[in-house]
Design an enzyme around this catalytic site. Structure first.
Site, short mmCIF file in Angstrom:
data_model
loop_
_atom_site.label_atom_id
_atom_site.label_comp_id
_atom_site.label_asym_id
_atom_site.label_seq_id
_atom_site.Cartn_x
_atom_site.Cartn_y
_atom_site.Cartn_z
N LYS A 1 18.46 28.98 17.24
CA LYS A 1 19.20 28.49 16.09
C LYS A 1 19.39 26.98 16.27
O LYS A 1 19.60 26.50 17.39
CB LYS A 1 20.55 29.22 16.05
CG LYS A 1 21.40 29.01 14.83
CD LYS A 1 22.66 29.89 14.91
CE LYS A 1 23.54 29.76 13.68
NZ LYS A 1 24.72 30.66 13.75
N SER B 1 25.53 33.35 9.44
CA SER B 1 24.89 32.06 9.36
C SER B 1 23.54 31.94 10.08
O SER B 1 22.77 31.03 9.79
CB SER B 1 25.83 31.00 9.94
OG SER B 1 26.03 31.21 11.32
N SER C 1 28.01 36.27 12.32
CA SER C 1 26.79 35.50 12.05
C SER C 1 25.54 35.93 12.81
O SER C 1 24.46 35.40 12.55
CB SER C 1 27.05 34.01 12.34
OG SER C 1 27.78 33.44 11.31
#
Lengths: 92, 529
Positions: free
Chosen positions: B93, B168, B192
């Site tokens: 990420k 997310s 997330s």
């Protein structure tokens, strides 16, 4: 709203402030449910694992070279960050 | 059915790739090239990646091949001793710092920022010989449940390109679901990892708070953030967590708790895995079947619970009475912490700077134009909740309710080994469906965020489809009990190994190869219009 934006150091347009006011009020409405709970005698929880006072040995450790630290600076002068004027008027 | 657009190599699980690399079926270089080719060909239409760095990844793959070659000449013991992830592509990420590469956390305010050092987990993955092809899209500063709040445009869901992948960590989840990598790293502050895993039909785990060092990770809400793995099966997620878990002196909240061998604790055969359910005591929290839950989702989750029961698990109804207060509590605590964490973006030391006027004017202009709408909303909420006169009513109150939420879990775990629940109340929703109503977006995490507030581990695994889209089943465990969650998730995989839905591929994999197909940004724009 303007005061909170100032505390947060967020420069927001009139339009943003108006839109945010409506949205934040809607979100704050959701918080009302918490008032139903009697928490007078409940201690607060700030974190969930029972770790306390984590200290390391007080010995010097190498830091990043200043050139690398400064490499992301929007503006630098030699070995220092350039900070806009703190006291006084609006720059140029 | 199976679509030839995805090369065979990329369809393997990471543990199968590892075995094949040791056998010499293919090289780490070939494995990387297959993934890079797929990702660079399709990403215009998926939007999972913020960048691919083929050159750096190829150098790592060559090193892996050299280590493999040396071990092969030394003998079987040397091969067996190689790290599990050697030569395996792992996506990160875009909030994980990797020296010399950008890390934007999905924000314009970090545009062009080049990390001067490696995150702890980047170092650990490097030692393990993992190959990082690039970094993935995310909601700005991990604030969001759809990845639509990325400053760099949205990510599509491989099951339906007109829908969100969740968030997310949406880019990391979509990349794994679309076979661009076998495993990836996400972070989970309120859901997330687990929610995008559910919406993309893959496995995602949020470990116990303190399990993985967050040194070198862009912070959102420090009492809640935790790093965790995505994979297409439970074993792969376990291998990736293994590689990054453990105490690190540079993150004082990473706990000195021994890390068990997660993969070794997983039974090799389906029969053995299924048998491990006999006598397991699983709590079913009735409050997790929330208002607004789609009937199709509830049906899949209840069917999964019945399957666990048929396989010998004992299902016990449990009460987590303060669940309904979770959302409000979370949306005080997380923004409050975020407003403090994001104070560091000052336009002076790094990142975007408007260079406007004096220092105060520079703060206002830099932060006003560098942050996106959702981030500003949360900074405002957090600043308000912490400001003089409101602190007791909001922040302190929320911290007290947090104690009650944690106590609910403590009481449940006195009766059961783990909890079983839905991950998300809905399947993947269409682009723009929740953008104009922040509260509707926040409801996506109603079943996941209480787990963060109690600091507990949770894993989401696929449990079937509703309306052709994946549904996630969540197991929640005691602190430090990730191993049991992996075992339960593995057992559920085993008892559903023959289910028809297990053989279904994300429906829009073919469309990803259609050069005429629209980009995620175009799909979002159409949906908004």
């Amino acid at each position: 709203m303007e005061h909170v934006a100032y505390l947060a150091r967020l420069g927001l347009s009139e339009e943003e402030l108006t839109r945010l006011e409506g949205q934040l009020n809607h979100i704050l409405d959701q918080y009302r449910v918490l008032a139903e709970l009697d928490t007078e005698r409940i201690p607060p929880t700030a974190q969930t694992i029972e770790l306390e006072n984590i200290l390391r040995e007080d010995v010097p450790m190498p830091s990043l070279p200043s050139d690398e630290v400064l490499s992301n600076a929007p503006e630098r002068a030699g070995d220092v960050f350039v900070v806009p004027a703190i006291i006084g008027g609006a720059g140029e | 059915m199976a679509d030839s657009a995805v090369p065979l190599l990329t369809r393997l699980h990471a543990h199968e790739m590892a075995a094949a690399l040791r056998r010499g079926d293919f090289t780490a270089g070939e494995l990387l090239d297959a993934h890079l080719a797929l990702a660079s060909r399709q990403d215009e239409r998926l939007g999972a990646w913020l960048f691919l760095d083929g050159e750096r990844a190829r150098a790592k793959a060559r090193e892996a091949d050299e280590r493999l070659a040396r071990a092969r000449t030394t003998g079987p013991d040397a091969l067996a001793a190689l790290p599990a992830l050697l030569g395996i592509p792992v996506a990160l990420k875009d909030l994980v710092l990797t020296r010399g590469q950008t890390a934007t956390a999905g924000s314009r305010i970090l545009e062009g920022f080049v990390s001067p050092y490696d995150a702890h987990i980047a170092e650990r993955l490097e030692e393990a010989g993992a190959v990082v092809p690039g970094k993935t899209n995310m909601d700005e500063f991990a604030m969001g449940s759809s990845t639509e709040h990325s400053a760099w445009g949205p990510t599509s869901n491989p099951w339906d390109l007109d829908r969100v992948p969740g968030g997310s960590s949406g880019g990391s989840a979509a990349a794994v679901a679309a076979y661009h990598v076998p495993v990836s790293i996400g972070t989970d502050t309120g859901g997330s990892i687990r929610q995008p895993a559910a919406l993309c039909g893959i496995v995602g785990m949020k470990p116990t708070y303190g399990r993985v060092s967050r040194y070198g990770i862009v912070a959102f809400a420090s009492s809640l953030d935790q790093i965790g793995p995505f994979g297409r099966d439970v074993r792969d997620a376990a291998l990736l967590l293994q590689a990054v878990a453990g105490r690190d002196d540079r993150d004082a909240t990473s706990a000195p708790v021994p890390v068990p061998d997660y993969a070794a604790a997983l039974p090799a055969s389906d029969d053995e895995a299924a048998a491990s359910l006999r006598g397991a005591r699983l709590g079913l929290p009735r409050q997790y079947f929330v208002t607004g839950m789609e009937p199709g989702v509830e049906a899949r989750v209840r069917a999964a619970v019945r399957a666990l029961e048929s396989a010998g698990a004992q299902i016990v109804d449990v009460d987590l009475p303060h669940t309904d207060y979770g959302l409000a509590t979370y949306y005080i605590i997380a923004p409050a912490e975020a407003s403090a964490n994001l104070a560091r973006y000052d336009g002076i030391r790094y990142g975007y700077s408007s260079r406007a006027g004096n220092v105060l004017e520079n703060y206002l202009a830099t932060r006003g134009s560098g942050f996106g709408a959702e981030v500003k909303r949360r900074i405002m909420l957090g600043t308000y909740a912490l400001s003089a006169g409101y602190y007791d009513a909001y922040y302190l109150k929320a911290q007290k309710v947090r104690t009650l939420i944690k106590k609910d879990f403590d009481e449940a775990f006195a009766k059961v080994d783990a909890l079983v629940a839905p991950t998300s109340p809905t399947v993947a929703f269409p682009f723009a469906a929740r953008l104009t109503d922040p509260v509707a977006m926040y409801l996506s995490d109603a079943c996941t965020l209480p787990v963060n507030m109690a600091g507990l581990p949770g894993v989401s695994i696929p449990c079937g489809l509703s309306e052709g889209l994946p549904v996630g089943l969540q197991f929640i465990g005691r602190a430090w009990d990730e191993s049991r969650l992996f075992q339960l998730a593995r057992a559920y995989e085993a008892i559903t190994a023959d289910a028809d839905w297990r053989r279904l591929e994300p429906a829009d994999l073919t469309a990803l190869d259609d050069a005429e197909a629209r980009t995620p940004a175009e799909r979002l724009a159409t949906a908004r219009a």
